[in-house]
Scaffold this motif. Structure first.
Motif, PDB file in Angstrom:
ATOM      1  N   SER A  14       0.838  -1.205   0.000  1.00 17.31           N
ATOM      2  CA  SER A  14       0.000   0.000   0.000  1.00 17.31           C
ATOM      3  C   SER A  14       0.871   1.252   0.000  1.00 17.31           C
ATOM      4  O   SER A  14       2.017   1.245   0.444  1.00 17.31           O
ATOM      5  N   GLY A  15       0.274   2.334  -0.521  1.00 20.32           N
ATOM      6  CA  GLY A  15       0.901   3.641  -0.385  1.00 20.32           C
ATOM      7  C   GLY A  15       1.701   4.114  -1.571  1.00 20.32           C
ATOM      8  O   GLY A  15       2.276   5.205  -1.535  1.00 20.32           O
ATOM      9  N   ALA A  16       1.720   3.343  -2.669  1.00 18.33           N
ATOM     10  CA  ALA A  16       2.439   3.784  -3.864  1.00 18.33           C
ATOM     11  C   ALA A  16       1.485   4.551  -4.773  1.00 18.33           C
ATOM     12  O   ALA A  16       0.337   4.137  -4.987  1.00 18.33           O
ATOM     13  N   GLN A  17       1.959   5.681  -5.316  1.00 16.34           N
ATOM     14  CA  GLN A  17       1.143   6.463  -6.248  1.00 16.34           C
ATOM     15  C   GLN A  17       1.506   6.037  -7.673  1.00 16.34           C
ATOM     16  O   GLN A  17       2.672   6.116  -8.080  1.00 16.34           O
ATOM     17  N   LEU A  18       0.510   5.577  -8.434  1.00 17.45           N
ATOM     18  CA  LEU A  18       0.741   4.994  -9.752  1.00 17.45           C
ATOM     19  C   LEU A  18      -0.088   5.696 -10.815  1.00 17.45           C
ATOM     20  O   LEU A  18      -1.141   6.293 -10.528  1.00 17.45           O
ATOM     21  N   GLN A  19       0.373   5.590 -12.073  1.00 19.89           N
ATOM     22  CA  GLN A  19      -0.331   6.193 -13.202  1.00 19.89           C
ATOM     23  C   GLN A  19      -0.257   5.263 -14.413  1.00 19.89           C
ATOM     24  O   GLN A  19       0.720   4.513 -14.584  1.00 19.89           O
ATOM     25  N   HIS A  52       3.505   3.781 -14.796  1.00 22.49           N
ATOM     26  CA  HIS A  52       4.531   4.641 -14.183  1.00 22.49           C
ATOM     27  C   HIS A  52       4.253   4.818 -12.692  1.00 22.49           C
ATOM     28  O   HIS A  52       3.106   5.078 -12.295  1.00 22.49           O
ATOM     29  N   GLU A  53       5.311   4.662 -11.891  1.00 20.20           N
ATOM     30  CA  GLU A  53       5.191   4.887 -10.447  1.00 20.20           C
ATOM     31  C   GLU A  53       5.688   6.291 -10.121  1.00 20.20           C
ATOM     32  O   GLU A  53       6.836   6.646 -10.400  1.00 20.20           O
ATOM     33  N   VAL A  54       4.807   7.098  -9.561  1.00 14.35           N
ATOM     34  CA  VAL A  54       5.132   8.481  -9.218  1.00 14.35           C
ATOM     35  C   VAL A  54       5.934   8.536  -7.916  1.00 14.35           C
ATOM     36  O   VAL A  54       6.951   9.226  -7.797  1.00 14.35           O
ATOM     37  N   SER A  55       5.464   7.809  -6.909  1.00  9.73           N
ATOM     38  CA  SER A  55       6.163   7.789  -5.615  1.00  9.73           C
ATOM     39  C   SER A  55       5.959   6.439  -4.964  1.00  9.73           C
ATOM     40  O   SER A  55       4.921   5.793  -5.154  1.00  9.73           O
ATOM     41  N   GLY A  59      10.904   4.174   2.293  1.00 10.20           N
ATOM     42  CA  GLY A  59      11.859   3.089   2.426  1.00 10.20           C
ATOM     43  C   GLY A  59      11.929   2.174   1.236  1.00 10.20           C
ATOM     44  O   GLY A  59      12.797   1.299   1.171  1.00 10.20           O
ATOM     45  N   TYR A  60      11.041   2.356   0.264  1.00 10.00           N
ATOM     46  CA  TYR A  60      11.022   1.498  -0.921  1.00 10.00           C
ATOM     47  C   TYR A  60      11.608   2.238  -2.117  1.00 10.00           C
ATOM     48  O   TYR A  60      11.464   3.460  -2.262  1.00 10.00           O
ATOM     49  N   VAL A  61      12.225   1.447  -2.992  1.00 12.38           N
ATOM     50  CA  VAL A  61      12.795   2.004  -4.213  1.00 12.38           C
ATOM     51  C   VAL A  61      11.706   2.033  -5.291  1.00 12.38           C
ATOM     52  O   VAL A  61      10.917   1.084  -5.431  1.00 12.38           O
ATOM     53  N   LEU A  62      11.651   3.112  -6.063  1.00 16.34           N
ATOM     54  CA  LEU A  62      10.665   3.228  -7.138  1.00 16.34           C
ATOM     55  C   LEU A  62      10.787   2.058  -8.121  1.00 16.34           C
ATOM     56  O   LEU A  62      11.891   1.650  -8.501  1.00 16.34           O
ATOM     57  N   GLY A  63       9.616   1.538  -8.533  1.00 20.05           N
ATOM     58  CA  GLY A  63       9.606   0.514  -9.569  1.00 20.05           C
ATOM     59  C   GLY A  63       9.874   1.130 -10.934  1.00 20.05           C
ATOM     60  O   GLY A  63       9.584   2.309 -11.176  1.00 20.05           O
ATOM     61  N   GLU A  64      10.431   0.349 -11.832  1.00 17.60           N
ATOM     62  CA  GLU A  64      10.727   0.835 -13.169  1.00 17.60           C
ATOM     63  C   GLU A  64       9.441   0.949 -14.001  1.00 17.60           C
ATOM     64  O   GLU A  64       8.479   0.192 -13.814  1.00 17.60           O
ATOM     65  N   ASP A  65       9.441   1.924 -14.930  1.00 10.83           N
ATOM     66  CA  ASP A  65       8.303   2.064 -15.858  1.00 10.83           C
ATOM     67  C   ASP A  65       8.152   0.786 -16.690  1.00 10.83           C
ATOM     68  O   ASP A  65       9.152   0.151 -17.070  1.00 10.83           O
ATOM     69  N   GLN A  66       6.904   0.443 -16.969  1.00  6.23           N
ATOM     70  CA  GLN A  66       6.601  -0.715 -17.817  1.00  6.23           C
ATOM     71  C   GLN A  66       5.735  -0.259 -18.989  1.00  6.23           C
ATOM     72  O   GLN A  66       4.626   0.259 -18.797  1.00  6.23           O
ATOM     73  N   THR A  67       6.261  -0.439 -20.191  1.00  7.74           N
ATOM     74  CA  THR A  67       5.499  -0.101 -21.398  1.00  7.74           C
ATOM     75  C   THR A  67       4.828  -1.377 -21.921  1.00  7.74           C
ATOM     76  O   THR A  67       5.462  -2.431 -22.037  1.00  7.74           O
ATOM     77  N   PHE A  68       3.521  -1.264 -22.246  1.00  3.34           N
ATOM     78  CA  PHE A  68       2.781  -2.464 -22.680  1.00  3.34           C
ATOM     79  C   PHE A  68       1.759  -2.080 -23.748  1.00  3.34           C
ATOM     80  O   PHE A  68       1.328  -0.917 -23.847  1.00  3.34           O
TER      81      PHE A  68
END
Length: 335
Positions: A14-19, A52-55, A59-68
């Protein structure tokens, strides 16, 4: 399409901002929760999008963008965050100097080392000078990225004219606060790892000497005695409060060497010590004894470089005692 947001263990995060982006346009935006996020009716089949992960949560590292490319067969995406908490600390050295004042050219060097896998800072040397604020300098910043116990050693490059302290050990216990931060607690104050140096220059010594002359006949070895007396508690040879010596066959006499230590200066850069040198008056009636008393001043100086000097203002040639023996009168009485 279903979007899963998980940690490195596969648990929902929980708590990740995604787009979901269509080029630069935001098609869908949300904050992850305890369940997967479902998008319905907003994506076109055959069109390319970017997850895309905005934030990320603390303590967590941002996930990489995934194009699909959206299709009926492409209905689930997973984006993973790795938890990497961190915490930082800095070790500082503090210098205390005893035995003398700080000099402009004073420089004390310290080195930081560590046991096993303890993280190290970029800067592992610290130099303290007279101009260091509060005589304190820091090593580089240490960054911790996982919990554990970490041990560090601080050593000083000890100057030859100093009595230095042994290696100092500092132990950090690092704990996870659960919010992406780590706390490092030390067994001693890391902001002032104190090293006390005691200035210990080599002692200096002075030897007082003189010469005896006898007129009227040749003198004998050990015939005359001479005394050295301290004035106002001046240092004397060890175990001696007042020393008496005799002359050799050539008339020379020498007192024991006087050793001067830094403590004799009582914090002063230089000090003058005074001694009286005189002849002990004998009982030989035909000899006139020299009654002079020589005042000898010895200047003792701390040179500030680990050495001391002691210099008397009178040499052997300056301290001279002259005695005269009258010849025995002839008896001219006739019988």
């Amino acid at each position: 399409i279903t979007i899963n947001k998980v940690d490195q263990n596969g648990n929902n995060l929980s708590g990740a901002q995604l787009q979901i982006l269509d080029g630069q346009n935001v098609v869908e935006e949300w904050t992850s929760g305890s369940q997967a996020h479902v998008i319905s009716g907003k994506l076109d089949i055959g069109k390319q999008y970017t997850l895309h992960e905005v934030s990320a949560p603390a303590g967590y590292v941002l996930g990489e963008d995934q194009t699909f490319t959206f299709s009926e067969n492409n209905k689930t995406l997973t984006i993973t965050n790795v938890y990497k908490p961190s915490g930082k600390t800095t070790i500082y050295d503090h210098k205390v100097l005893k035995g003398r004042n700080w000099e402009d050219n004073d420089s004390f060097t310290f080195t930081l080392t560590a046991f096993e896998e303890a993280p190290m800072p970029d800067k592992t040397n610290a130099i303290i000078t007279k101009n260091s604020l509060n005589y304190t300098e820091a090593f580089g910043e240490i960054e911790f990225t996982k919990v554990g116990t970490y041990i560090y050693l601080v050593d000083e490059d000890c100057p030859s004219d100093m009595l230095c302290e042994d290696t100092k050990m500092i132990t950090f216990i690092v704990t996870d606060n659960g919010d992406g931060t780590l706390t490092a607690r030390a067994d001693r104050d890391p902001s002032a790892v104190k090293f006390v140096n005691t200035y210990t220059p080599a002692a200096a010594s002075a030897t007082l000497e003189g010469h005896k002359t006898l007129t009227g006949r040749d003198l004998n070895k050990g015939e005359f005695s001479f005394t050295m007396t301290p004035v106002n508690g001046a240092p004397m040879p060890e175990g001696v409060t007042s020393e008496t010596v005799t002359n050799d066959a050539d008339g020379n006499f020498t007192f024991k060497p006087i050793t001067y230590k830094l403590s004799d200066l009582n914090g002063e850069k230089a000090k003058v010590f005074t001694y009286g040198v005189s002849e002990v008056k004998g009982s030989e009636s035909r000899i006139t004894y020299d009654e002079k008393v020589y005042t000898v001043k010895v200047t003792v100086t701390d040179n500030g470089d680990g050495t001391m000097t002691a210099k008397a203002d009178l040499a052997k040639s300056d301290i001279k005692f002259v005695n005269r023996e009258e010849k025995k009168k002839k008896d001219n009485t006739k019988t």
